[in-house]
Design an enzyme around this catalytic site. Structure first.
Site, PDB file in Angstrom:
ATOM      1  N   PRO A 172       9.772  12.302   4.465  1.00 20.16           N
ATOM      2  CG  PRO A 172       7.677  11.275   4.397  1.00 20.16           C
ATOM      3  CD  PRO A 172       8.684  11.859   5.338  1.00 20.16           C
ATOM      4  CD  GLU A 173      11.844  16.596   0.890  1.00 16.39           C
ATOM      5  OE1 GLU A 173      11.063  17.035   0.032  1.00 16.39           O
ATOM      6  OE2 GLU A 173      12.216  17.252   1.870  1.00 16.39           O
TER       7      GLU A 173
END
Ligand SMILES: [Zn+2]
Length: 283
Positions: A2-3
């Site tokens: 996840p960014e």
């Protein structure tokens, strides 16, 4: 992994359902994730209502009774809220909270993480946290300006892409978005930071904000699909111009010149990270 845009999407989901709900019960299947979890201190929050949900870099911060519960999704974590009767425990689900609104409606806040690089910690009222204290400005804030970026580039020979990924300079520009930002700004990711001109610093800031904004907007469309449902948000991939496109034609060169243009995306490791760019239009 996840960014920042995915974390922001999760934050918006949680911010729409958590505030005002009271924590009824916390259940933990283990005592640690990446770090030990402060289970006894967390249990003292049972009976308290949840406040707003904030984000700092890729940390989610749930406000409870003046304290903040810090959640990091690590490499593979998913944090989501689900209404209805108690669901079966998922494989790799490590903790869940039972929440209740004033009408007695139950909501389950669940954390699932196969690789367990995530974190759950408590920031006591009025205190900082070692994971948060050294962070640079948010990329979508006014603090991240061209003037600021230029000041941090002075005297630095490190490649500009690597500098954009440094959390003490600016948070939340991960590897994918750093490559895409340099592409959109028409600057080689290998350019030494102190050779970035004022006009180029403007482009880098604008394009970093645009690429993250586009990803958050793409997340917003997936958000509609899972709010209120029993599915956790997936991680989304927006349309990318260079990332993992090595050997393929450059979209911009093809559009600017002719379909016969043979500018191709190249690939190298920069500061240990896979990096992609067009050597024709990025200088
Ligand atoms: Zn090109």
């Amino acid at each position: 992994m996840p960014e920042l845009p995915e974390v922001e999407t999760v934050r918006r989901h949680l911010a729409s359902v958590l505030p005002g709900r009271t924590i009824r019960e916390m259940t933990f299947k283990r005592t640690d994730l990446r770090y030990p979890m402060p289970i006894a201190a967390l249990q003292e929050l049972v009976g308290r209502p949840l406040g707003e949900v904030h984000r700092r870099a890729k940390y989610l911060l749930l406000q409870v009774n003046g304290a903040q519960v810090l959640v990091h999704l690590g490499m593979s974590g998913r944090l989501f809220a689900q209404p209805g009767p108690e669901p079966e425990w998922q494989k790799h689900e490590h903790w869940r909270w039972q929440l209740m609104d004033p009408h007695g409606e139950v909501l389950w806040l669940r954390y699932v993480d196969a690789r367990r690089f995530g974190a759950l910690d408590l920031v006591p009222p009025g205190q900082g946290h070692a994971l948060l204290d050294a962070l640079g400005p948010e990329p979508l804030s006014g603090e991240f300006s061209a003037g600021y970026l230029r000041s941090r580039c002075q005297g630095r020979q490190v490649p500009i892409k690597q500098l954009l990924m440094s959390a003490d300079i600016v948070v939340g520009i991960g590897n994918i978005y750093a490559s895409e930002t340099c592409y959109r700004a028409e600057i080689s990711p290998l350019r030494p930071a102190d050779q970035v001109t004022p006009a180029e610093a403007v482009r880098l800031v604008q394009q970093a904000q645009a690429v993250l904004g586009d990803a958050i907007a793409a997340g917003g469309s997936t958000l509609r699909d899972f709010v209120g449902g029993d599915a956790a948000p997936g991680y989304f991939q927006q349309q990318l111009d260079v990332y993992h496109r090595e050997g393929q034609k450059c979209n911009r060169c093809a559009a600017l010149r002719s379909l016969a243009d043979d500018s191709h995306i190249v690939h190298a490791r920069v500061g240990q990270r896979a990096t992609f760019w067009c050597p024709t239009c990025q200088k």
